[in-house]
Design an enzyme around this catalytic site. Structure first.
Site, PDB file in Angstrom:
ATOM      1  N   LYS A  28       0.754  -1.344   0.193  1.00 24.21           N
ATOM      2  CA  LYS A  28       0.002   0.167  -0.003  1.00 24.21           C
ATOM      3  C   LYS A  28       0.926   1.295   0.096  1.00 24.21           C
ATOM      4  O   LYS A  28       0.662   2.226  -0.702  1.00 24.21           O
ATOM      5  CB  LYS A  28      -0.941   0.050   1.130  1.00 24.21           C
ATOM      6  CG  LYS A  28      -1.779  -1.348   1.553  1.00 24.21           C
ATOM      7  CD  LYS A  28      -2.634  -1.210   2.686  1.00 24.21           C
ATOM      8  CE  LYS A  28      -1.865  -1.078   3.999  1.00 24.21           C
ATOM      9  NZ  LYS A  28      -1.120  -2.434   4.277  1.00 24.21           N
ATOM     10  N   ARG A  63      12.241  -6.055   4.834  1.00 23.53           N
ATOM     11  CA  ARG A  63      12.413  -4.712   5.414  1.00 23.53           C
ATOM     12  C   ARG A  63      12.798  -4.764   6.622  1.00 23.53           C
ATOM     13  O   ARG A  63      13.501  -3.711   6.783  1.00 23.53           O
ATOM     14  CB  ARG A  63      10.795  -4.222   5.238  1.00 23.53           C
ATOM     15  CG  ARG A  63      10.779  -2.581   5.576  1.00 23.53           C
ATOM     16  CD  ARG A  63       9.394  -2.108   5.540  1.00 23.53           C
ATOM     17  NE  ARG A  63       8.594  -2.707   6.408  1.00 23.53           N
ATOM     18  CZ  ARG A  63       7.122  -2.809   6.287  1.00 23.53           C
ATOM     19  NH1 ARG A  63       6.484  -1.812   5.590  1.00 23.53           N
ATOM     20  NH2 ARG A  63       6.492  -3.401   7.228  1.00 23.53           N
ATOM     21  N   ARG A  91      12.114  -1.609  11.388  1.00 19.27           N
ATOM     22  CA  ARG A  91      10.818  -0.910  11.959  1.00 19.27           C
ATOM     23  C   ARG A  91      10.468  -1.769  13.164  1.00 19.27           C
ATOM     24  O   ARG A  91      10.498  -2.894  13.184  1.00 19.27           O
ATOM     25  CB  ARG A  91       9.899  -1.160  10.888  1.00 19.27           C
ATOM     26  CG  ARG A  91       8.812   0.200  11.028  1.00 19.27           C
ATOM     27  CD  ARG A  91       8.009  -0.119   9.750  1.00 19.27           C
ATOM     28  NE  ARG A  91       6.699  -0.373   9.907  1.00 19.27           N
ATOM     29  CZ  ARG A  91       5.509  -0.560   9.299  1.00 19.27           C
ATOM     30  NH1 ARG A  91       5.954  -0.016   8.160  1.00 19.27           N
ATOM     31  NH2 ARG A  91       4.427  -1.178   9.314  1.00 19.27           N
ATOM     32  N   ARG A 125       0.142  -8.697  13.803  1.00 21.10           N
ATOM     33  CA  ARG A 125      -0.583  -7.794  12.719  1.00 21.10           C
ATOM     34  C   ARG A 125      -1.453  -8.377  11.675  1.00 21.10           C
ATOM     35  O   ARG A 125      -2.342  -8.176  11.263  1.00 21.10           O
ATOM     36  CB  ARG A 125       0.599  -6.862  12.097  1.00 21.10           C
ATOM     37  CG  ARG A 125       1.265  -5.959  12.853  1.00 21.10           C
ATOM     38  CD  ARG A 125       2.576  -5.477  12.578  1.00 21.10           C
ATOM     39  NE  ARG A 125       2.434  -4.758  11.108  1.00 21.10           N
ATOM     40  CZ  ARG A 125       3.929  -4.731  10.341  1.00 21.10           C
ATOM     41  NH1 ARG A 125       4.755  -5.144  10.636  1.00 21.10           N
ATOM     42  NH2 ARG A 125       3.585  -3.993   9.153  1.00 21.10           N
TER      43      ARG A 125
HETATM   44  P1  AP5 Z   1       4.883  -1.541   1.939  1.00 13.46           P
HETATM   45  O1  AP5 Z   1       4.611  -0.650   0.634  1.00 13.46           O
HETATM   46  O2  AP5 Z   1       5.370  -0.792   3.106  1.00 13.46           O
HETATM   47  O3  AP5 Z   1       3.518  -2.427   2.290  1.00 13.46           O
HETATM   48  P2  AP5 Z   1       2.454  -1.755   3.055  1.00 13.46           P
HETATM   49  O4  AP5 Z   1       1.130  -2.472   2.686  1.00 13.46           O
HETATM   50  O5  AP5 Z   1       2.150  -0.230   3.085  1.00 13.46           O
HETATM   51  O6  AP5 Z   1       3.020  -2.541   4.464  1.00 13.46           O
HETATM   52  P3  AP5 Z   1       3.074  -1.978   5.883  1.00 13.46           P
HETATM   53  O7  AP5 Z   1       3.772  -3.074   6.646  1.00 13.46           O
HETATM   54  O8  AP5 Z   1       3.710  -0.699   6.037  1.00 13.46           O
HETATM   55  O9  AP5 Z   1       1.657  -1.861   6.207  1.00 13.46           O
HETATM   56  P4  AP5 Z   1       0.905  -1.977   7.606  1.00 13.46           P
HETATM   57  O10 AP5 Z   1      -0.578  -1.840   7.235  1.00 13.46           O
HETATM   58  O11 AP5 Z   1       0.972  -3.222   8.411  1.00 13.46           O
HETATM   59  O12 AP5 Z   1       1.526  -0.719   8.281  1.00 13.46           O
HETATM   60  P5  AP5 Z   1       1.082   0.784   8.809  1.00 13.46           P
HETATM   61  O13 AP5 Z   1       2.393   1.553   8.507  1.00 13.46           O
HETATM   62  O14 AP5 Z   1      -0.069   1.259   7.951  1.00 13.46           O
HETATM   63  O15 AP5 Z   1       5.605  -2.830   1.372  1.00 13.46           O
HETATM   64  C1  AP5 Z   1       6.180  -3.752   2.315  1.00 13.46           C
HETATM   65  C2  AP5 Z   1       7.690  -4.370   1.859  1.00 13.46           C
HETATM   66  O16 AP5 Z   1       7.403  -4.973   0.778  1.00 13.46           O
HETATM   67  C3  AP5 Z   1       8.587  -2.905   1.546  1.00 13.46           C
HETATM   68  O17 AP5 Z   1       9.902  -3.300   1.866  1.00 13.46           O
HETATM   69  C4  AP5 Z   1       8.418  -2.999   0.150  1.00 13.46           C
HETATM   70  O18 AP5 Z   1       9.469  -2.246  -0.547  1.00 13.46           O
HETATM   71  C5  AP5 Z   1       8.428  -4.180  -0.414  1.00 13.46           C
HETATM   72  N1  AP5 Z   1       7.330  -4.178  -1.551  1.00 13.46           N
HETATM   73  C6  AP5 Z   1       6.535  -3.627  -2.016  1.00 13.46           C
HETATM   74  N2  AP5 Z   1       5.977  -4.011  -2.966  1.00 13.46           N
HETATM   75  C7  AP5 Z   1       6.536  -5.022  -3.549  1.00 13.46           C
HETATM   76  C8  AP5 Z   1       6.299  -5.938  -4.631  1.00 13.46           C
HETATM   77  N3  AP5 Z   1       5.646  -5.733  -5.544  1.00 13.46           N
HETATM   78  N4  AP5 Z   1       7.154  -6.900  -4.936  1.00 13.46           N
HETATM   79  C9  AP5 Z   1       8.351  -7.147  -3.770  1.00 13.46           C
HETATM   80  N5  AP5 Z   1       8.367  -6.245  -2.771  1.00 13.46           N
HETATM   81  C10 AP5 Z   1       7.568  -5.340  -2.645  1.00 13.46           C
HETATM   82  O19 AP5 Z   1       0.911   0.705  10.155  1.00 13.46           O
HETATM   83  C11 AP5 Z   1       1.555   0.360  11.409  1.00 13.46           C
HETATM   84  C12 AP5 Z   1       0.774   0.146  12.736  1.00 13.46           C
HETATM   85  O20 AP5 Z   1       0.138   1.635  13.017  1.00 13.46           O
HETATM   86  C13 AP5 Z   1      -0.206  -0.581  12.630  1.00 13.46           C
HETATM   87  O21 AP5 Z   1       0.064  -1.991  12.948  1.00 13.46           O
HETATM   88  C14 AP5 Z   1      -1.049   0.213  13.705  1.00 13.46           C
HETATM   89  O22 AP5 Z   1      -0.529  -0.356  15.081  1.00 13.46           O
HETATM   90  C15 AP5 Z   1      -1.006   1.463  13.408  1.00 13.46           C
HETATM   91  N6  AP5 Z   1      -1.890   1.860  12.658  1.00 13.46           N
HETATM   92  C16 AP5 Z   1      -1.810   2.429  11.257  1.00 13.46           C
HETATM   93  N7  AP5 Z   1      -2.855   2.733  10.891  1.00 13.46           N
HETATM   94  C17 AP5 Z   1      -4.071   2.698  11.665  1.00 13.46           C
HETATM   95  C18 AP5 Z   1      -5.396   2.816  11.915  1.00 13.46           C
HETATM   96  N8  AP5 Z   1      -5.914   3.208  10.738  1.00 13.46           N
HETATM   97  N9  AP5 Z   1      -5.813   2.437  12.922  1.00 13.46           N
HETATM   98  C19 AP5 Z   1      -5.387   1.899  14.015  1.00 13.46           C
HETATM   99  N10 AP5 Z   1      -3.968   1.826  14.064  1.00 13.46           N
HETATM  100  C20 AP5 Z   1      -3.289   1.996  12.960  1.00 13.46           C
END
Ligand code: AP5
Length: 186
Positions: free
Chosen positions: A13, A127, A133, A144
């Site tokens: 995402k 990552r 992280r 998660r």
């Molecule tokens: P990346 O692009 O970072 O994927 P992502 O879907 O954004 O993954 P995240 O792990 O960041 O998502 P998340 O939803 O758990 O975390 P968030 O920060 O929102 O890609 C992942 C990896 O893969 C990278 O290394 C990238 O380079 C690689 N990659 C990408 N595309 C690829 C491809 N096609 N092929 C190969 N490799 C690829 O949330 C973190 C925490 O914050 C949550 O757990 C929660 O505690 C809190 N939080 C955030 N939002 C909320 C909310 N709305 N409500 C409550 N708590 C929240």
């Protein structure tokens, strides 16, 4: 274009939201990034959020909704945006629907990223080695995934029922996925 990106941890995402920002000037509101910035600042919100994040649990709806509310009610909010990682519970989705109705800027589309679990684990492990992280360790990642299944998958159903959902197979080349996303946003 006003869109939400929903999908499991590691589904790409953030990567795809950044590409839309670079190439089309979309504003990206990534609640994970905003919360990590709050943790780094050591603010009261950040301290509470950091504990939940490190365990792989969600931060409370109240904290996250407040961040999003402030964003949408400011006078210079952008016309085109990607919400990356919000909403993540049905209560957040309902809150967003009400907030956007208040500001008269309805969503156009919700993009649902689908990736096999083994690939998600592989990506997050990659990552972890590169970025260190706080929630990319094995225990937090497991939690998660559980949190996603229990609390966020119902958000997918919420938007499917609203007729807004478009699914993108998010494996393979980043550029190819970007083209699929752009196509779905037309
Ligand atoms: P990346 O692009 O970072 O994927 P992502 O879907 O954004 O993954 P995240 O792990 O960041 O998502 P998340 O939803 O758990 O975390 P968030 O920060 O929102 O890609 C992942 C990896 O893969 C990278 O290394 C990238 O380079 C690689 N990659 C990408 N595309 C690829 C491809 N096609 N092929 C190969 N490799 C690829 O949330 C973190 C925490 O914050 C949550 O757990 C929660 O505690 C809190 N939080 C955030 N939002 C909320 C909310 N709305 N409500 C409550 N708590 C929240």
């Amino acid at each position: 274009m006003r869109t939400v990106f929903v999908g499991p941890p590691g589904s790409g995402k953030g990567t795809q939201a950044r590409l839309l920002a670079e190439r089309f000037g979309y504003d990206v509101i990534g609640t994970g990034d905003l919360l990590r910035a709050a943790v780094a600042d050591g603010s009261t919100h950040g301290k509470i959020a950091g504990q939940a994040m490190a365990r792989g649990e969600l931060v409370s709806d109240a904290v996250v909704n407040e961040i999003v509310h402030d964003y949408f009610l400011r006078p210079n909010r952008p016309a085109n945006f990607v919400l990356d990682g919000y909403p993540r519970t049905v209560a957040q989705a309902e809150y967003l629907t009400r907030t956007l109705a208040e500001t008269r800027i309805p969503l156009d589309r919700v993009i649902y990223f689908t990736v096999a679990v083994e690939e998600l684990v592989r990506r997050i492990d990659g990552r972890r080695q590169a970025e260190n992280r706080l929630d990319d360790n094995a225990e937090a990642v497991r939690q998660r995934m559980v949190t996603y299944e229990e609390l966020t998958r119902p958000v997918v159903d919420y938007y499917r029922a609203a007729g807004l959902l478009a699914e993108v197979p998010a494996t393979g080349d980043v550029e190819a996925i970007h083209r699929r996303v752009v196509e779905l946003l037309k």
